[in-house]
Scaffold this motif. Sequence first.
Motif, PDB file in Angstrom:
ATOM      1  N   ARG A   1       0.605  -1.366  -0.259  1.00  0.00           N
ATOM      2  CA  ARG A   1      -0.087   0.018  -0.045  1.00  0.00           C
ATOM      3  C   ARG A   1       0.767   1.404  -0.071  1.00  0.00           C
ATOM      4  NH1 ARG A   1      -5.090   1.534  -1.340  1.00  0.00           N
ATOM      5  NH2 ARG A   1      -5.291   3.693  -0.745  1.00  0.00           N
ATOM      6  N   VAL A   2       2.036   1.399   0.670  1.00  0.00           N
ATOM      7  CA  VAL A   2       2.886   2.515   0.850  1.00  0.00           C
ATOM      8  C   VAL A   2       3.258   2.804  -0.579  1.00  0.00           C
ATOM      9  CG1 VAL A   2       5.213   1.154   1.341  1.00  0.00           C
ATOM     10  CG2 VAL A   2       4.868   3.709   1.971  1.00  0.00           C
ATOM     11  N   VAL A   3       3.469   1.785  -1.602  1.00  0.00           N
ATOM     12  CA  VAL A   3       4.041   2.281  -2.973  1.00  0.00           C
ATOM     13  C   VAL A   3       2.843   2.964  -3.764  1.00  0.00           C
ATOM     14  CG1 VAL A   3       4.633   1.297  -5.096  1.00  0.00           C
ATOM     15  CG2 VAL A   3       5.512   0.344  -3.189  1.00  0.00           C
ATOM     16  N   PHE A   4       1.596   2.546  -3.350  1.00  0.00           N
ATOM     17  CA  PHE A   4       0.548   2.735  -4.029  1.00  0.00           C
ATOM     18  C   PHE A   4       0.174   4.457  -3.568  1.00  0.00           C
ATOM     19  CE2 PHE A   4      -3.933   4.033  -4.190  1.00  0.00           C
ATOM     20  CZ  PHE A   4      -4.336   3.624  -5.428  1.00  0.00           C
ATOM     21  N   ASP A   5       0.299   4.587  -2.383  1.00  0.00           N
ATOM     22  CA  ASP A   5       0.018   5.816  -1.694  1.00  0.00           C
ATOM     23  C   ASP A   5       1.334   6.963  -2.170  1.00  0.00           C
ATOM     24  OD1 ASP A   5      -1.992   5.023  -0.370  1.00  0.00           O
ATOM     25  OD2 ASP A   5      -1.104   4.692   1.419  1.00  0.00           O
ATOM     26  N   SER A   6       2.523   6.606  -2.076  1.00  0.00           N
ATOM     27  CA  SER A   6       3.774   7.172  -2.845  1.00  0.00           C
ATOM     28  C   SER A   6       3.395   7.667  -4.251  1.00  0.00           C
ATOM     29  CB  SER A   6       4.933   6.535  -2.683  1.00  0.00           C
ATOM     30  OG  SER A   6       5.222   6.378  -1.246  1.00  0.00           O
ATOM     31  N   LEU A   7       3.132   6.626  -5.228  1.00  0.00           N
ATOM     32  CA  LEU A   7       2.763   6.855  -6.492  1.00  0.00           C
ATOM     33  C   LEU A   7       1.622   7.883  -6.665  1.00  0.00           C
ATOM     34  CD1 LEU A   7       3.760   5.973  -9.352  1.00  0.00           C
ATOM     35  CD2 LEU A   7       2.122   4.180  -9.099  1.00  0.00           C
ATOM     36  N   LYS A   8       0.620   7.761  -5.883  1.00  0.00           N
ATOM     37  CA  LYS A   8      -0.516   8.625  -6.050  1.00  0.00           C
ATOM     38  C   LYS A   8      -0.102  10.010  -5.767  1.00  0.00           C
ATOM     39  CE  LYS A   8      -5.482   9.272  -5.063  1.00  0.00           C
ATOM     40  NZ  LYS A   8      -6.572   8.730  -4.672  1.00  0.00           N
ATOM     41  N   ALA A   9       0.824  10.408  -4.580  1.00  0.00           N
ATOM     42  CA  ALA A   9       1.063  11.586  -4.436  1.00  0.00           C
ATOM     43  C   ALA A   9       1.952  12.064  -5.438  1.00  0.00           C
ATOM     44  CB  ALA A   9       1.898  11.510  -3.052  1.00  0.00           C
ATOM     45  N   LEU A  10       2.911  11.385  -6.011  1.00  0.00           N
ATOM     46  CA  LEU A  10       3.627  11.798  -7.224  1.00  0.00           C
ATOM     47  C   LEU A  10       2.852  12.114  -8.415  1.00  0.00           C
ATOM     48  CD1 LEU A  10       6.413  12.196  -8.460  1.00  0.00           C
ATOM     49  CD2 LEU A  10       6.466   9.762  -9.112  1.00  0.00           C
ATOM     50  N   TYR A  11       1.709  11.270  -8.538  1.00  0.00           N
ATOM     51  CA  TYR A  11       0.861  11.429  -9.742  1.00  0.00           C
ATOM     52  C   TYR A  11       0.219  12.668  -9.326  1.00  0.00           C
ATOM     53  CZ  TYR A  11      -3.748  11.173 -11.640  1.00  0.00           C
ATOM     54  OH  TYR A  11      -5.031  11.602 -12.202  1.00  0.00           O
ATOM     55  N   LEU A  12      -0.115  13.198  -8.320  1.00  0.00           N
ATOM     56  CA  LEU A  12      -1.193  14.338  -8.068  1.00  0.00           C
ATOM     57  C   LEU A  12      -0.152  15.519  -8.489  1.00  0.00           C
ATOM     58  CD1 LEU A  12      -3.209  13.146  -4.989  1.00  0.00           C
ATOM     59  CD2 LEU A  12      -3.879  13.587  -7.427  1.00  0.00           C
ATOM     60  N   SER A  13       1.076  15.408  -8.017  1.00  0.00           N
ATOM     61  CA  SER A  13       1.962  16.227  -8.083  1.00  0.00           C
ATOM     62  C   SER A  13       2.319  16.898  -9.663  1.00  0.00           C
ATOM     63  CB  SER A  13       3.279  15.964  -7.374  1.00  0.00           C
ATOM     64  OG  SER A  13       4.334  17.043  -7.465  1.00  0.00           O
ATOM     65  N   LYS A  14       2.704  15.534 -10.247  1.00  0.00           N
ATOM     66  CA  LYS A  14       2.828  15.740 -11.826  1.00  0.00           C
ATOM     67  C   LYS A  14       1.645  16.473 -12.563  1.00  0.00           C
ATOM     68  CE  LYS A  14       2.935  11.595 -14.361  1.00  0.00           C
ATOM     69  NZ  LYS A  14       3.129  10.565 -14.651  1.00  0.00           N
ATOM     70  N   ILE A  15       0.524  15.923 -12.349  1.00  0.00           N
ATOM     71  CA  ILE A  15      -0.852  16.379 -12.859  1.00  0.00           C
ATOM     72  C   ILE A  15      -0.733  18.087 -12.633  1.00  0.00           C
ATOM     73  CG2 ILE A  15      -3.165  16.711 -12.904  1.00  0.00           C
ATOM     74  CD1 ILE A  15      -1.931  14.245 -14.298  1.00  0.00           C
ATOM     75  N   GLN A  16      -0.536  18.400 -11.504  1.00  0.00           N
ATOM     76  CA  GLN A  16      -0.614  19.939 -10.963  1.00  0.00           C
ATOM     77  C   GLN A  16       0.627  20.523 -12.161  1.00  0.00           C
ATOM     78  OE1 GLN A  16      -2.640  21.846  -9.425  1.00  0.00           O
ATOM     79  NE2 GLN A  16      -3.914  19.925  -9.447  1.00  0.00           N
ATOM     80  N   HIS A  17       1.674  20.076 -12.164  1.00  0.00           N
ATOM     81  CA  HIS A  17       2.875  20.539 -12.965  1.00  0.00           C
ATOM     82  C   HIS A  17       2.449  20.647 -14.327  1.00  0.00           C
ATOM     83  CE1 HIS A  17       6.793  21.401 -14.286  1.00  0.00           C
ATOM     84  NE2 HIS A  17       6.874  20.074 -14.994  1.00  0.00           N
TER      85      HIS A  17
END
Length: 92
Positions: free
Chosen positions: A50-66
């Motif tokens: 789950r920690v990988v999923f959560d980390s990837l989601k945080a990265l995804y949200l940051s990337k989308i904002q960028h």
Amino acid sequence: MVLTSLSQGIFFGDELVFQAQKYFFTVKVTSNKATLVAINNKTFAARFPRVVFDSLKALYLSKIQHYLEILRTQLSSAQYENYDIASELSSL
């Protein structure tokens, strides 16, 4: 419109893990060789903690904002001055 250029070892398509919709971007390979690896949501969830999923989601949200900031900047240029970005972004 180019949002980003990826180098060796970089992944894309992570938004499909979080949204069961279509891929938002077009990918164009400009080198002579590319390797593509795909994994579906069910397999991803079974193979990674789950920690990988959560980390990837945080990265995804940051990337989308960028990417949205890049889009806003480029669409505000004269070439796209009449483009309705709000209606396009509402589908995201």
